[in-house]
Design an enzyme around this catalytic site. Structure first.
Site, PDB file in Angstrom:
ATOM      1  N   ILE A  33       8.846   3.132   4.024  1.00 52.50           N
ATOM      2  CA  ILE A  33       9.156   4.002   5.167  1.00 52.50           C
ATOM      3  C   ILE A  33       7.965   4.935   5.414  1.00 52.50           C
ATOM      4  CG2 ILE A  33      10.774   5.710   6.097  1.00 52.50           C
ATOM      5  CD1 ILE A  33      12.140   3.045   5.632  1.00 52.50           C
ATOM      6  N   GLY A  34       7.416   5.495   4.330  1.00 54.24           N
ATOM      7  CA  GLY A  34       6.221   6.319   4.469  1.00 54.24           C
ATOM      8  C   GLY A  34       6.479   7.798   4.703  1.00 54.24           C
ATOM      9  N   GLY A  88      21.332   5.261  -4.394  1.00 54.46           N
ATOM     10  CA  GLY A  88      20.533   5.180  -3.170  1.00 54.46           C
ATOM     11  C   GLY A  88      20.865   3.990  -2.319  1.00 54.46           C
ATOM     12  N   ASN A 136       8.824  15.069  -5.573  1.00 51.92           N
ATOM     13  CA  ASN A 136       8.606  13.628  -5.483  1.00 51.92           C
ATOM     14  C   ASN A 136       7.119  13.359  -5.725  1.00 51.92           C
ATOM     15  OD1 ASN A 136       8.408  10.948  -4.858  1.00 51.92           O
ATOM     16  ND2 ASN A 136       9.116  11.130  -2.741  1.00 51.92           N
ATOM     17  N   ASN A 173      11.653   6.450  -9.313  1.00 50.77           N
ATOM     18  CA  ASN A 173      11.482   6.063  -7.915  1.00 50.77           C
ATOM     19  C   ASN A 173      11.516   4.530  -7.821  1.00 50.77           C
ATOM     20  OD1 ASN A 173      10.582   6.121  -5.128  1.00 50.77           O
ATOM     21  ND2 ASN A 173       9.739   8.138  -5.563  1.00 50.77           N
ATOM     22  N   THR A 174      11.056   3.986  -6.692  1.00 50.10           N
ATOM     23  CA  THR A 174      11.072   2.529  -6.519  1.00 50.10           C
ATOM     24  C   THR A 174       9.874   1.884  -7.208  1.00 50.10           C
ATOM     25  OG1 THR A 174       9.908   2.802  -4.434  1.00 50.10           O
ATOM     26  CG2 THR A 174      12.311   2.577  -4.340  1.00 50.10           C
ATOM     27  N   CYS A 187       6.186   8.735  -4.928  1.00 46.30           N
ATOM     28  CA  CYS A 187       6.404   7.785  -3.830  1.00 46.30           C
ATOM     29  C   CYS A 187       5.298   6.743  -3.853  1.00 46.30           C
ATOM     30  CB  CYS A 187       6.422   8.468  -2.476  1.00 46.30           C
ATOM     31  SG  CYS A 187       6.651   7.277  -1.143  1.00 46.30           S
ATOM     32  N   GLY A 226      18.198   4.087 -10.133  1.00 44.90           N
ATOM     33  CA  GLY A 226      17.605   2.762 -10.007  1.00 44.90           C
ATOM     34  C   GLY A 226      18.681   1.692  -9.982  1.00 44.90           C
ATOM     35  N   GLY A 227      19.058   1.254  -8.797  1.00 48.80           N
ATOM     36  CA  GLY A 227      19.978   0.126  -8.663  1.00 48.80           C
ATOM     37  C   GLY A 227      21.424   0.396  -8.999  1.00 48.80           C
TER      38      GLY A 227
END
Lengths: 316, 269
Positions: free
Chosen positions: A69-70, A262, A124, A189-190, A127, A240-241
């Protein structure tokens, strides 16, 4: 009825379930009762005006999705005038997620948003989508500690630091954050990933690479939560998941004090409320009085009886 | 006690019909709660599509509303097989269930001073515009519909518009009538005949540009329903942004939350 409260560095939450930053906005309040949540966590804000990444910003993969997404951001004045007042309609503590390109920028932004109505700051520093090749402060203990030291000096609010799963040093980074004054670490995070469209030979994300989230990510981050919780004494918030109460229970047994949900909310808006209800029942069924008793309750000693667990799929 | 009242609901809905209406489009009717059945024209739902053989869609699929009836607690969708999600939908039969989330987004508005509107649609936009026919009829507003398709046999929504008293003009690629120049002539005629107080459009960038130019020339308002790939449908993920003219600058708006219906003059085709 289970006692669902958990404490995270001076802050008491009514239950251990909250949204993961980036996957939550006030729109969810159209579909579910946000007052049931343990906390509310904003999308990451920056001082800089950011448009975000080129489209497509999301791609489905097996067992989850990629996003790049940024961090679109309308800046601090917009946040203070429009976003913050919106969240006053709800009672759970508000956690404001922030990001900046420098440690000084993180500190200045933390000071700016340390105001009544904000219960904690989530930094954060992880990212994967806003720096080239996923470089982020949380990739190394040294750079993470440098940011957290400045943040610590800039705010008296509880300071949560969101770590990246994209480093082999996650426990070291967690320790560095604790030593630098973090009140909690959010793990994680991802995971930086990519996907290619075989019809067009193009990347399936406009940003080429993006972060993997969803069920596919869970076993990896669960392991990282376990590793971090063993080496820090501040709370670890698992992220996470997580889609079900069973997922959340696993995270808490691995050492998480609370969890963030999320991507599951994109599929089921009521996912967080289901996790809360399910955790309550999970504890009830095992005569566990307080949900906080799950944290780190993983049993590592050898079983006396023959282990037949492999015969059945894991259940709640 | 909580005073929470949902504006949108995720619910498991029974399939009442799921039939092929032509070579491309299927018509699906589901039973739902009154909240869902209260959906307004231009709003949409997010469907949790069942996995078709060979691929499970992870996210929901957005689908514009084709019909909603609070009297029977039903909503209707018109869809074309485009990928794993819609392929999965075709496997559903009467009595099966599908999980729908809605109503979502901001729909069309019909200002009270309108006497006659023009609806211009193509592709999936033909389904999106469909519910306008009933809403306009109920408000005593006349409708002229310019409906565009590749071939006459792939036309949809034309019967719906006619049944609601609309004048329907169909144009197709096959007949060579769907080009912007010809559609512009049709629209100019409607404007000359005082049958166009506002444009309502969906599904074609080319036709959007024609209407924007005519709206500018004649000082007419317009609304456009936009499409975009979506994830959450509730304005949270910011994956469905598009560019819009806002004031003097170009700004991103979320199709799912700020739209899907926008001021036609703000839209960048």
């Amino acid at each position: 009825m289970t006692d669902m409260t958990v404490r995270i560095g001076g802050l008491t939450l009514a239950n251990p379930v909250m949204p993961a930053s980036g996957t939550f906005a006030e729109g969810l309040g159209d579909a579910v009762d946000l007052n049931r949540l343990g906390a509310l966590v904003t999308k990451t804000i920056t001082r800089e005006l950011r448009d975000g990444n080129p489209l497509p910003r999301v791609a489905e993969v097996v067992g989850g999705m990629l996003n790049a997404i940024g961090i679109p951001s309308k800046g601090v004045p917009y946040f203070l005038q429009h976003t913050l007042p919106l969240y006053r309609s709800w009672t759970p503590p508000l956690v404001v997620s922030i990001s900046a390109p420098t440690a000084e920028g993180f500190a200045a932004l933390a000071a700016e948003v340390s105001m009544p109505g904000v219960a904690a700051i989530e930094a954060n520093i992880s990212c994967p989508n806003i720096e080239e090749d996923g470089k982020a402060f949380a990739m190394r203990a040294g750079s993470a500690a440098a940011v957290v030291r400045q943040l610590r000096a800039a705010t008296t609010l509880p300071l949560w630091v969101k770590l990246t799963p994209n480093t082999g040093d996650v426990p070291e980074v967690a320790q560095a954050c604790e030593a630098a004054g973090a009140d909690a670490v959010v793990v994680a995070n991802t995971l930086l990933a990519m996907s290619i469209d075989l019809k067009t030979f193009r990347p399936r994300l406009g940003n080429v690479m993006g972060g993997l989230s969803g069920p596919a990510l869970k076993p990896i981050v669960l392991r990282q939560v376990y590793q971090c919780a063993r080496v820090v004494s501040i709370p670890v918030i698992g992220c996470g998941g997580i889609a079900t109460a069973a997922d959340a229970a696993e995270y808490m047994l691995a050492g998480a004090t609370a969890v963030q949900v999320g991507t599951a909310t994109f599929v089921q808006p009521g996912a967080m409320n289901s996790v809360i209800t399910g955790l309550d029942r999970f504890c009830d069924a095992r005569d566990i009085k307080r949900v906080s008793e799950l944290t780190g309750a993983l049993k590592r000693e050898e079983a006396d009886e023959v282990d037949l667990a492999w015969l059945a799929a894991p259940t709640a | 006690m909580s005073t929470f009242r949902a504006k949108t609901v995720a619910e498991r809905s029974e399939i009442l019909a799921n039939t092929l209406v032509n070579g491309e489009y299927r018509h699906m009717v589901v039973r739902c709660t009154s909240l869902s059945a209260g959906a307004k024209p231009g709003q949409f739902f997010q469907l949790l599509c069942p996995p078709p053989p060979g691929g499970a869609p992870f996210l929901r699929r957005p689908m514009s509303l084709y019909g909603a009836d609070p009297a029977t607690n039903t909503v209707e969708f018109l869809y074309k097989i485009a990928g794993a999600g819609t392929r999965g939908l075709t496997t559903l039969g009467v009595g099966d269930t599908v999980e729908i989330l809605g109503p979502l987004g901001r729909g069309f508005t019909l200002a009270p001073n309108l006497r006659h509107i023009v609806a211009v649609g193509r592709g999936a936009g033909l389904a999106t515009l469909g519910p306008l026919a009933q809403a306009a009829q109920a408000a005593g507003i006349g409708v002229s519909a310019v409906l565009s398709a590749r071939r006459p046999d792939l036309m949809v929504s034309d019967e719906l518009f006619r049944s609601r008293g609309a004048t329907v003009l169909t144009v197709t690629d096959f007949e060579g009538t769907s080009g912007p120049a010809h559609v512009e002539r049709l629209l100019r005629n409607l404007i000359t005949e005082n049958r166009c107080d506002a444009f309502y459009t969906c599904g074609s960038s080319r036709l959007l540009r024609v209407q924007q130019r005519l709206a500018h020339e004649f000082g007419l308002p317009g609304q456009v329903a936009m499409e975009q790939q979506m994830a959450c449908g509730l304005g949270m993920c910011f994956c469905c942004v598009r560019d819009f003219n806002v004031g003097d600058e170009i700004a991103h708006k979320r199709v799912c939350w700020d739209g899907p219906v926008f001021d036609m003059m703000e839209a960048l085709p």
